[in-house]
Design a protein around this motif. Sequence first.
Motif, PDB file in Angstrom:
ATOM      1  N   VAL A  48       0.847  -1.203   0.000  1.00 55.30           N
ATOM      2  CA  VAL A  48       0.000   0.000   0.000  1.00 55.30           C
ATOM      3  C   VAL A  48       0.881   1.252   0.000  1.00 55.30           C
ATOM      4  O   VAL A  48       1.719   1.417   0.882  1.00 55.30           O
ATOM      5  N   PRO A  49       0.678   2.156  -0.981  1.00 57.48           N
ATOM      6  CA  PRO A  49       1.484   3.378  -1.051  1.00 57.48           C
ATOM      7  C   PRO A  49       1.181   4.346   0.089  1.00 57.48           C
ATOM      8  O   PRO A  49       0.065   4.385   0.611  1.00 57.48           O
ATOM      9  N   SER A  50       2.204   5.135   0.424  1.00 59.61           N
ATOM     10  CA  SER A  50       2.024   6.227   1.390  1.00 59.61           C
ATOM     11  C   SER A  50       3.114   7.260   1.161  1.00 59.61           C
ATOM     12  O   SER A  50       4.112   6.995   0.496  1.00 59.61           O
ATOM     13  N   HIS A  51       2.914   8.435   1.752  1.00 56.54           N
ATOM     14  CA  HIS A  51       3.901   9.513   1.636  1.00 56.54           C
ATOM     15  C   HIS A  51       5.144   9.213   2.474  1.00 56.54           C
ATOM     16  O   HIS A  51       6.253   9.545   2.093  1.00 56.54           O
ATOM     17  N   ALA A  52       4.958   8.582   3.617  1.00 56.70           N
ATOM     18  CA  ALA A  52       6.068   8.289   4.521  1.00 56.70           C
ATOM     19  C   ALA A  52       5.877   6.889   5.097  1.00 56.70           C
ATOM     20  O   ALA A  52       4.745   6.419   5.274  1.00 56.70           O
ATOM     21  N   THR A  53       6.992   6.234   5.404  1.00 60.20           N
ATOM     22  CA  THR A  53       6.915   4.869   5.919  1.00 60.20           C
ATOM     23  C   THR A  53       6.216   4.795   7.274  1.00 60.20           C
ATOM     24  O   THR A  53       5.685   3.753   7.636  1.00 60.20           O
TER      25      THR A  53
END
Length: 185
Positions: A48-53
């Motif tokens: 799942v993509p995100s801006h920050a881990t």
Amino acid sequence: MIAATEGILFAVLANPPLTEGQRTLRRVALAAELLGFADVEVANLFAVPSHATGAIAVLGAEEDGWLEARPSLEERLDTAQGVLLAYGATAPTGEARAHFRRQVEWLRIRIAARRLPTWNVGDGPRHPSRWQRWTCRAYPALPFAEALRSSLVPVRTESVGDSPLGYRQASRGAEALLGQPRVPG
């Protein structure tokens, strides 16, 4: 000295970015070049993509995103001649932590079964966004590329007993088992 090879270096990152991730990809390509690989492929522990881990702590509370990442990881392991662990040195918090640990162990077993040479940067599977910070501290007098070359550490992926998998590996050129602290010799 790191043995040069040809072929594909498979870089394992944390999760897909919401941007193109060009800085990360350039740094991974540099590591591949420094290790002597002709090409690099990337896949993520979590799908799942995100801006920050840090968002993985929330997004990864259910196992779906972890399981969804496995086919891509497996496919890249099948074509790789080496592996770079670069998913980050810190496990997510909350429910995602257990899924993360299972995913790292699942990956470790598959890397070990294929006997692929494996590296990380410094003392853990640092994400490429943190490599500059590590190399600056570890090798302050060296330019980034030279410091990165010195920071690429071989990691053995064999299992040792029933010890729980940790996330610190060898430091500054020493070799340790993935998930096992280096025992002074």
